[in-house]
Design a protein around this motif. Structure first.
Motif, short mmCIF file in Angstrom:
data_model
loop_
_atom_site.label_atom_id
_atom_site.label_comp_id
_atom_site.label_asym_id
_atom_site.label_seq_id
_atom_site.Cartn_x
_atom_site.Cartn_y
_atom_site.Cartn_z
N MET A 1 19.98 28.05 50.73
CA MET A 1 19.68 29.46 51.03
C MET A 1 19.54 29.60 52.55
N GLY B 1 20.21 24.58 47.35
CA GLY B 1 20.68 25.33 46.19
C GLY B 1 21.41 24.44 45.21
N SER C 1 12.41 28.57 40.56
CA SER C 1 13.46 28.77 41.54
C SER C 1 13.02 29.77 42.60
N LYS D 1 15.24 31.40 44.12
CA LYS D 1 16.27 32.42 43.92
C LYS D 1 16.09 32.99 42.51
N HIS E 1 22.72 29.86 39.34
CA HIS E 1 22.34 29.17 40.57
C HIS E 1 20.82 29.22 40.70
N TYR E 2 20.24 28.14 41.20
CA TYR E 2 18.82 28.16 41.51
C TYR E 2 18.58 27.44 42.82
N ALA E 3 17.42 27.69 43.40
CA ALA E 3 17.07 27.08 44.68
C ALA E 3 15.68 26.47 44.57
N ASN E 4 15.56 25.21 44.96
CA ASN E 4 14.29 24.51 44.97
C ASN E 4 14.42 23.32 45.91
#
Length: 171
Positions: free
Chosen positions: A87, A93, A120, A122, A154-157
């Protein structure tokens, strides 16, 4: 351009899965897709019946332990995960693809994924993927995923979550 790379990586993964070829650890394709965190199918996807010891001319049969109904197996649902662009804030991501690989035309619903404390940075559409409880995430709002279909998000961590199939229902 990123969507195109994702599509190419999905096609390559499908090829490797169908031909039983395992990806070497740390394989990196051109661009920023990293397949070090990819979950793949076991190499044997046959539909073999197990024979029990026959009793005087009588042959008993039972299905494989992962079989669900007549047509489906729990291994028909495949979860693939790959790193993608971070991100703007720098949080890594990840892209997740959940595919119904059933070759006998089964429609699988109520797909539950073992997901730990999934979260997440996102926003993910809860109709696509939603954590219900610890280690229990629901896919596609519990609706059927027809054979050959792929659902992705999609995810963000700061780290990738280990995702695996926990429970499915064959309809």
């Amino acid at each position: 351009m990123n969507r195109r790379r994702l599509l190419i990586s999905a096609i390559l993964l499908s090829y490797f899965l169908l031909h039983g070829t395992a990806l070497a650890s740390g394989v990196k394709l051109r661009g920023n897709l990293d397949f070090t965190k990819t979950t793949t199918l076991p190499s044997s996807s046959h539909r073999k019946m197990l024979l029990l010891s026959p009793e005087k001319g009588k042959v008993e049969r039972r299905a494989e332990p992962e079989r669900i109904g007549d047509k489906c197996k729990s291994t028909d649902i495949v979860v693939n995960q790959a790193a993608t662009e971070p991100m703007p804030s720098g949080i890594p991501g990840y892209t997740v693809e959940i595919t119904n690989m059933c070759m006998s035309g089964c429609v699988i619903s109520r797909i539950h994924i073992s997901c730990g404390w999934f979260s997440s940075a996102k926003l993910i559409n809860p109709r696509v993927f939603k954590r219900l409880h610890y280690d229990d995430c629901l896919v596609n709002n519990g609706k059927p995923l027809p054979y050959g279909s792929t659902l992705s998000f999609h995810y963000a961590n700061t780290f990738p979550y280990p995702l695996s199939v926990a429970f499915v229902t064959c309809s």
